[in-house]
Every structure is written in C-alpha cells, then in structure tokens.
Design a protein around this motif. Structure first.
Motif, mmCIF file in Angstrom:
data_model
loop_
_atom_site.group_PDB
_atom_site.id
_atom_site.type_symbol
_atom_site.label_atom_id
_atom_site.label_comp_id
_atom_site.label_asym_id
_atom_site.label_seq_id
_atom_site.Cartn_x
_atom_site.Cartn_y
_atom_site.Cartn_z
ATOM 1 N N ALA A 111 0.811 -1.214 0.000
ATOM 2 C CA ALA A 111 0.000 0.000 0.000
ATOM 3 C C ALA A 111 0.848 1.269 0.000
ATOM 4 C CB ALA A 111 -0.922 -0.001 1.216
ATOM 5 N N ARG A 112 2.095 1.168 0.506
ATOM 6 C CA ARG A 112 2.952 2.358 0.607
ATOM 7 C C ARG A 112 3.771 2.616 -0.647
ATOM 8 N NH1 ARG A 112 3.911 -0.126 5.659
ATOM 9 N NH2 ARG A 112 5.920 -0.911 4.892
ATOM 10 N N GLY A 113 3.671 1.765 -1.648
ATOM 11 C CA GLY A 113 4.462 1.944 -2.862
ATOM 12 C C GLY A 113 4.239 3.292 -3.503
ATOM 13 N N ARG A 114 5.324 3.912 -3.981
ATOM 14 C CA ARG A 114 5.224 5.275 -4.513
ATOM 15 C C ARG A 114 4.600 5.330 -5.902
ATOM 16 N NH1 ARG A 114 11.466 6.478 -3.711
ATOM 17 N NH2 ARG A 114 11.404 4.330 -4.502
ATOM 18 N N ARG A 126 4.529 -0.775 -6.415
ATOM 19 C CA ARG A 126 3.464 -1.507 -5.712
ATOM 20 C C ARG A 126 3.344 -2.930 -6.255
ATOM 21 N NH1 ARG A 126 1.186 3.679 -5.974
ATOM 22 N NH2 ARG A 126 -0.078 3.211 -7.809
ATOM 23 N N LEU A 127 3.438 -3.106 -7.572
ATOM 24 C CA LEU A 127 3.347 -4.463 -8.117
ATOM 25 C C LEU A 127 4.511 -5.322 -7.616
ATOM 26 C CD1 LEU A 127 1.678 -6.224 -10.248
ATOM 27 C CD2 LEU A 127 3.744 -5.992 -11.618
ATOM 28 N N CYS A 165 -2.593 -6.821 -12.469
ATOM 29 C CA CYS A 165 -3.349 -5.635 -12.063
ATOM 30 C C CYS A 165 -3.926 -4.983 -13.317
ATOM 31 C CB CYS A 165 -2.454 -4.648 -11.316
ATOM 32 S SG CYS A 165 -3.333 -3.158 -10.766
ATOM 33 N N ALA A 166 -5.240 -5.106 -13.502
ATOM 34 C CA ALA A 166 -5.889 -4.561 -14.703
ATOM 35 C C ALA A 166 -5.847 -3.040 -14.713
ATOM 36 C CB ALA A 166 -7.337 -5.051 -14.771
ATOM 37 N N LEU A 205 -0.104 -3.750 -15.505
ATOM 38 C CA LEU A 205 1.147 -4.428 -15.175
ATOM 39 C C LEU A 205 0.877 -5.852 -14.751
ATOM 40 C CD1 LEU A 205 2.910 -1.575 -13.172
ATOM 41 C CD2 LEU A 205 3.549 -2.401 -15.449
ATOM 42 N N GLU A 206 1.854 -6.714 -14.980
ATOM 43 C CA GLU A 206 1.687 -8.131 -14.688
ATOM 44 C C GLU A 206 3.038 -8.733 -14.300
ATOM 45 O OE1 GLU A 206 -0.031 -12.136 -16.993
ATOM 46 O OE2 GLU A 206 -0.381 -10.103 -17.788
#
Length: 397
Positions: free
Chosen positions: A93-96, A101-102, A228-229, A233-234
């Motif tokens: 959740a903290r990813g910039r 985040r992925l 993540c649609a 990104l995948e």
C-alpha cells in the motif's frame, strides 16, 4: 450447525479452555520434527497402497499420526496474518508508483509460501468451520470459513484498521495421486485490493508436489501470475528446481520471473526476478541493470510468533482451534488413541449434521460469505460484510 458441536452452558469459557494454538510453519519448521516418527517414508507409502493413480484425494482421511496439530483453514490464515519483522502487506500500500506496488505485491505473494513438511498434513476442515485472528503489529483482521465440503472450498476475508488493504480469497485444493507422487493444485480466485490506489491484484498460487521416489521430498512448483488490470502491469513467477552439477540435483526452492506490461506474452521485461523463496529473491531493473533484494525470507517468515487467545467470550464454537482442540492436544502429547477417537468424533458429528440437513431438505448456507463457480470452473466468494472486526485470537507484536 457447528455450534451444536460444543454443548456447554458457558460457551466462551469452555471454548477458550478447549482452544489449542500451535506455532505457525516458518523456516525452522520445528513442530513437525518433534512429531516425526521412525520409518516415515515407508509409513506414508503404505497409506496409498490401494489408491489408484489419478485418484482425487480431496477427501482422503489421514490417521491422526500423520496430522499436523492444526486445520488447513489455519494454514491458509497463517500465510496472511503471521509475518516477521517486515510488514510486506503494508509495503504494498505504501508503494510510490504502480511498478513499486506491483513488485511489493510479488514479494508479499512469495511470503505466503511457507515451508511444506513431508509426511504431515493438516486436518480437512469441516463444513462451517471458521478461523478469526488479528495481527497486533499490522492491524490486520482475518476471517476464514469453510464454505463447502464437497468439493472442499475455503474462503478468506482480511482488512486492516487503516483501510489500506482488503483480501478476498477462495481456495479449493485438488490433490491427485500419481503413483510416485501427489500433486495438489489450488483453484479459486484470490484478490488483493489496495483501496487508496483503486488497484486490484489477481494473485495465483503454486502447486504442492509430494514425491515418494526416488527420494522423498515436498516442494512448491508451477507458474504463478500477479495481474493488475488498473495499471496494466503483470508479473510471472515460476517455482522450479534449479539445475545442479551436470543437470543433476539442484535446489527445489528456486524462484524465477519477470514483471512486464500486460497485453502480450512476448512483451519485454521491465524487471527480472531470481532467487530462492526460502532465502532471498532479487529483482533486476532491465533498463539500468541495477539489482536489489526484493524479498528476504528470514525477515519475512524466519521468526513467526504463535497466536494467543485474548478474548475468551469472543471465541466461537466453530473456531478451528476449538473444533480440533482435543485432537491437537492429544497429538502434541503423542496420545495417539485419544487423538484418533477425538478426530473421529469431530468427523462423525459433521456427517451427522449433514445427514440431518439432507433428511430435512435443508441447504447449508455459509455464515460470512456467498459462494459461486465461474465459467472456468474456479470458485469465487464474496464477504457479506465490508470489513473484518477485531478477533478474539491475536498474533502478538
């Protein structure tokens, strides 16, 4: 329902007395070592002497001597609420940015892979069994329910106090016997939501492979996707065996993968992933060549604390640690006859309740989830509540 399994005047106090909690599986795996009998391989092989190759083992009943003192529902939950010194779920959740985040979700996904133990398996959860635990360090509240028995389907819902993450998992293991091995695939939709970012991640699960010959082993294998649609990104992660000298041997805990933009399987990798899920996994920026540590198993699952009951009255009679409490207590004390009898009582009671419902024409309905099967045959579940309340069982800081 399952509440009838505990006929007591003071349900909360009796439930707490019956609840038995055991250490989660971590890198050390000491619990199974304490229970390991002599001639384990021969004893395991004898179990499947009359089982045909290709058979579905979803409802295969193990003797108590082969059980870990915990339910499969607890095993699923421990992968989420038992974490080490690093809060990997909070890191998601903290990813910039979306890429960070992925990558964090990939690291957290790897952290849910716990060391399997040859020759031991948890109890098959009974219909309506629940497991409710909170983590005091991360503020995560986790609720699981066995929403189907045939086939076995487990549902999980988790939310944190900060309102940053939400997990909804639906898992249905399908183990099959192949003569010299057993392979269990896990079907079902597993979703992680990062609520403040409006992102949903569909997360896969590796297969569990138990090999009897040429040498006994148990390992995770297969491909896992994280998609993540919303960001496009995948990630692809492959659990595999690394190559040893001249192609022989190698390490069964190897992880390889990549992160790329969705839309084409031939898309160039943005990041490459390589390492061992029980040690460290590195991530390489393909553009710059920079390499950093994505996941450190010793920080993530190396020193896991055992949950404890903090609210006696809040314990339900359907709680896993209560339902199987006497069985687990007997196994820990190596009182195998008492364990066998206690396990039979749990299973006989579940069968009796199922027969009563069938005779009355009643359809069992889960208490905390709705359940369906999609067109691909995968199970999906939806929590009936938006968030999970604090639990009577807590993992200490």
């Amino acid at each position: 329902m399952l509440e009838r399994m505990v006929q007591v005047e003071s349900e909360g106090e009796a439930a707490c007395a019956a609840a038995v909690l055991t250490p989660p599986l971590s890198l050390e795996g000491g619990l199974a070592a304490e229970l390991r009998p002599a001639n384990l391989v021969q004893r395991v092989l004898s179990l499947f002497r009359n089982v045909s190759p290709g058979s579905d083992l979803s409802h295969f009943q193990l003797p108590a001597t082969f059980n870990l003192p915990k339910s499969q529902l607890q095993m699923y939950g421990e992968g989420v609420y038992c974490a080490g010194e690093e809060d990997l779920l909070g890191r998601c959740a903290r990813g910039r940015d979306a890429l960070e985040r992925l990558a964090a979700v990939v690291a957290w996904t790897i952290s849910t892979t716990r060391p399997p133990i040859f020759g031991f398996a948890p109890y098959n959860p009974v219909l309506g069994e629940t497991h409710h635990v909170s983590s005091s360090s991360s503020g995560l509240n986790v609720l699981l329910e066995q929403v189907s028995h045939r086939p076995p389907v487990s549902a999980l819902h988790a939310t944190d106090a900060a309102g940053d993450v939400r997990l909804v998992w639906c898992q249905s293991p399908v183990p099959r016997f192949h003569g010299a091995s057993i392979e269990a695939t896990v079907r079902g939709a597993r979703e992680l939501r990062l609520l403040r970012h409006g992102e949903r991640y569909q997360v896969g699960c590796p297969n569990l492979v138990i090999r009897f010959l040429p040498s006994p082993s148990v390992e995770w294998a297969g491909d896992v996707s994280v998609v993540c649609a919303e960001t496009g990104l995948e990630a692809e992660i492959r659990y595999c065996r690394s190559r040893g000298f001249l192609g022989f041997g190698g390490d069964a805990r190897c992880v390889k993968g990549r992160i790329f933009r969705s839309g084409s399987r031939d898309a160039a990798a943005i990041y490459e992933i390589d390492g061992f899920w029980d040690r460290t996994v590195s991530i390489k920026d393909v553009g710059t060549g920079e390499v950093s540590v994505l996941y450190d198993a010793h920080r993530a699952i190396g020193d896991l604390k055992t949950p404890a009951v903090q609210d006696q009255k809040g314990l339900s009679a359907s709680e896993s640690t209560v339902v199987w409490g006497e069985v687990s207590d007997a196994i820990l004390k190596k009182d195998w006859e008492r364990a066998r009898q206690a396990k039979r009582r749990v299973e006989d009671t579940a069968r009796k309740l199922a027969k009563e419902r069938n005779d009355k024409g009643e359809v069992w309905v889960p208490k905390h989830f709705s359940l369906s099967q999609n067109k691909h045959g995968d199970w999906e579940c939806w929590p009936l509540e938006d968030s999970v309340p604090p639990a009577p069982i807590v993992v200490p800081s």
